[in-house]
Design a protein around this motif. Structure first.
Motif, PDB file in Angstrom:
ATOM      1  N   ILE A 159       0.846  -1.196   0.000  1.00 43.46           N
ATOM      2  CA  ILE A 159       0.000   0.000   0.000  1.00 43.46           C
ATOM      3  C   ILE A 159       0.881   1.245   0.000  1.00 43.46           C
ATOM      4  CG2 ILE A 159      -1.728   1.312   1.310  1.00 43.46           C
ATOM      5  CD1 ILE A 159      -2.632  -1.368   2.525  1.00 43.46           C
ATOM      6  N   VAL A 160       0.543   2.219  -0.845  1.00 42.92           N
ATOM      7  CA  VAL A 160       1.206   3.521  -0.802  1.00 42.92           C
ATOM      8  C   VAL A 160       0.166   4.582  -0.471  1.00 42.92           C
ATOM      9  CG1 VAL A 160       3.074   2.901  -2.376  1.00 42.92           C
ATOM     10  CG2 VAL A 160       0.979   3.883  -3.303  1.00 42.92           C
ATOM     11  N   ASN A 161       0.593   5.580   0.310  1.00 51.11           N
ATOM     12  CA  ASN A 161      -0.313   6.621   0.801  1.00 51.11           C
ATOM     13  C   ASN A 161       0.221   7.999   0.422  1.00 51.11           C
ATOM     14  OD1 ASN A 161      -0.191   4.224   2.923  1.00 51.11           O
ATOM     15  ND2 ASN A 161      -2.247   5.081   3.025  1.00 51.11           N
ATOM     16  N   PRO A 162      -0.145   8.514  -0.754  1.00 49.33           N
ATOM     17  CA  PRO A 162       0.335   9.841  -1.154  1.00 49.33           C
ATOM     18  C   PRO A 162      -0.321  10.949  -0.337  1.00 49.33           C
ATOM     19  CG  PRO A 162      -0.443   8.546  -3.040  1.00 49.33           C
ATOM     20  CD  PRO A 162      -0.933   7.870  -1.811  1.00 49.33           C
ATOM     21  N   ARG A 220       7.085   7.524  -9.179  1.00 50.50           N
ATOM     22  CA  ARG A 220       8.264   6.708  -8.873  1.00 50.50           C
ATOM     23  C   ARG A 220       8.033   5.840  -7.649  1.00 50.50           C
ATOM     24  NH1 ARG A 220      11.223  11.348 -10.724  1.00 50.50           N
ATOM     25  NH2 ARG A 220      11.108  12.263  -8.643  1.00 50.50           N
ATOM     26  N   GLY A 221       7.360   6.390  -6.632  1.00 50.96           N
ATOM     27  CA  GLY A 221       7.090   5.640  -5.421  1.00 50.96           C
ATOM     28  C   GLY A 221       6.226   4.420  -5.682  1.00 50.96           C
ATOM     29  N   ILE A 222       5.220   4.576  -6.529  1.00 49.64           N
ATOM     30  CA  ILE A 222       4.350   3.445  -6.887  1.00 49.64           C
ATOM     31  C   ILE A 222       5.150   2.386  -7.627  1.00 49.64           C
ATOM     32  CG2 ILE A 222       2.371   2.751  -8.290  1.00 49.64           C
ATOM     33  CD1 ILE A 222       1.233   5.589  -7.771  1.00 49.64           C
ATOM     34  N   ALA A 223       5.965   2.816  -8.576  1.00 55.05           N
ATOM     35  CA  ALA A 223       6.739   1.862  -9.377  1.00 55.05           C
ATOM     36  C   ALA A 223       7.740   1.091  -8.522  1.00 55.05           C
ATOM     37  CB  ALA A 223       7.462   2.606 -10.507  1.00 55.05           C
ATOM     38  N   ARG A 277       2.644  -0.488   4.357  1.00 57.72           N
ATOM     39  CA  ARG A 277       2.248   0.752   3.681  1.00 57.72           C
ATOM     40  C   ARG A 277       3.409   1.739   3.705  1.00 57.72           C
ATOM     41  NH1 ARG A 277      -1.678   3.255   8.144  1.00 57.72           N
ATOM     42  NH2 ARG A 277      -3.090   3.591   6.408  1.00 57.72           N
ATOM     43  N   TYR A 278       3.428   2.605   2.687  1.00 51.23           N
ATOM     44  CA  TYR A 278       4.499   3.588   2.545  1.00 51.23           C
ATOM     45  C   TYR A 278       3.879   4.951   2.251  1.00 51.23           C
ATOM     46  CZ  TYR A 278       7.421  -0.565   2.129  1.00 51.23           C
ATOM     47  OH  TYR A 278       8.049  -1.774   2.368  1.00 51.23           O
ATOM     48  N   ASP A 299      13.342   2.698   2.836  1.00 50.22           N
ATOM     49  CA  ASP A 299      13.084   1.328   2.389  1.00 50.22           C
ATOM     50  C   ASP A 299      12.973   1.186   0.876  1.00 50.22           C
ATOM     51  OD1 ASP A 299      12.958   1.040   5.080  1.00 50.22           O
ATOM     52  OD2 ASP A 299      10.990   0.090   5.156  1.00 50.22           O
ATOM     53  N   LEU A 300      12.446   2.219   0.226  1.00 48.53           N
ATOM     54  CA  LEU A 300      12.252   2.146  -1.228  1.00 48.53           C
ATOM     55  C   LEU A 300      13.339   2.891  -1.992  1.00 48.53           C
ATOM     56  CD1 LEU A 300       8.371   2.676  -1.464  1.00 48.53           C
ATOM     57  CD2 LEU A 300       9.652   0.533  -1.185  1.00 48.53           C
ATOM     58  N   GLY A 301      14.084   3.756  -1.302  1.00 49.28           N
ATOM     59  CA  GLY A 301      15.175   4.474  -1.956  1.00 49.28           C
ATOM     60  C   GLY A 301      14.740   5.645  -2.813  1.00 49.28           C
ATOM     61  N   ILE A 302      13.511   6.161  -2.597  1.00 51.47           N
ATOM     62  CA  ILE A 302      13.075   7.297  -3.402  1.00 51.47           C
ATOM     63  C   ILE A 302      13.571   8.594  -2.785  1.00 51.47           C
ATOM     64  CG2 ILE A 302      10.994   6.028  -4.052  1.00 51.47           C
ATOM     65  CD1 ILE A 302       9.412   8.070  -2.366  1.00 51.47           C
TER      66      ILE A 302
END
Length: 263
Positions: free
Chosen positions: A83-86, A128-131, A142-143, A219-222
């Protein structure tokens, strides 16, 4: 949405349909794009992925996204769910929502805003975060995708400054915003058009939102685009598409030198 149940039909039932279809097709992972509003931090608090939700929701949209996350996690037994939370997304391509606020501020048609904070994130950072979440995200986690916490009025004033304009934007009281929402709501009922300002939107804006997007960085490196760079790119798009007429850059401002200290 004109009907409350539409939020749940699309955001909950629709997301569950996608999850089931993905599992049936043999896919191994699904990224659900939720919302920063589901973090549910208290007023004036900064929320992260471990925050305990407040006891109330600000909108039916928020309720539907909270329910969607819970429903998907409950049924994600045959597929990895991330899950991503913009936060509040801004950038080129948006001529409504935040884009409309920018247009109004830059043209002088919107002379007021709110001093409550918002968690801003540039649109390309969200993409980018989603990808990256699809590749590196851990299952059932979740991020938050949020770069900077800045009040709405400060964001709009900064855009006006970067555009080289002298348009004034003043804070309006809570009572004034409630009055705006009521008047626009009555007008929309008569015209059967969507109001530019709703009571729900006012409630959300006045409550404010502050989010910590550092977990996605770790964790994702963005990395997050700076407010200056993000607004600059948005201003270019608004000018190039003819939505806002901005003064041309004469190239005389070379920016700060290497020895300049920030104010």
């Amino acid at each position: 949405a004109k009907r409350r149940q539409d939020f749940f039909r699309i955001n909950v039932d629709g997301a569950l349909n996608v999850l089931r279809a993905s599992a049936t097709a043999g896919l191994q992972r699904m990224v659900f794009v939720s919302s920063g509003s589901t973090i549910g931090e208290a007023e004036d608090a900064i929320g992260d992925e471990t925050t305990e939700r407040r006891s109330y929701a600000l909108s039916d949209y928020e309720r539907s996204k909270v329910q969607a996350e819970a429903t998907l996690l409950e049924h994600a037994d045959t597929i990895d769910l991330v899950i991503v939370n913009p936060g509040t997304v801004y950038g080129p391509g948006d001529a409504s929502g935040t884009g409309q606020s920018l247009i109004g501020s830059l043209t002088g048609r919107l002379g007021v805003s709110v001093e409550a904070p918002a968690a801003w994130v540039y649109v390309e950072d969200v993409a980018r975060g989603i990808a990256v979440a699809l590749i590196r995200g851990r299952p059932n986690e979740r991020y938050i995708l949020a770069g900077q916490n800045l009040s709405r009025i400060a964001f709009l004033r900064h855009a006006v400054d970067l555009a080289g304009l002298d348009t004034e934007i003043r804070p309006a009281s809570e009572l004034a915003w409630q009055a705006f929402a009521t008047l626009y709501g009555l007008a929309s009922m008569l015209s059967r058009n969507r109001p530019p300002i709703s009571r729900t939107a006012v409630r959300i804006a006045l409550h404010g939102c502050q989010l910590d997007g550092s977990k996605a960085q770790r964790d994702l490196g963005i990395t997050y685009t700076s407010i200056d760079d993000g607004i600059d790119a948005t201003l270019d798009w608004l000018h190039d598409t003819g939505l806002v007429d901005l003064p041309e850059d004469d190239g005389t401002d070379a920016g700060p030198s290497a020895g300049d200290e920030p104010a």
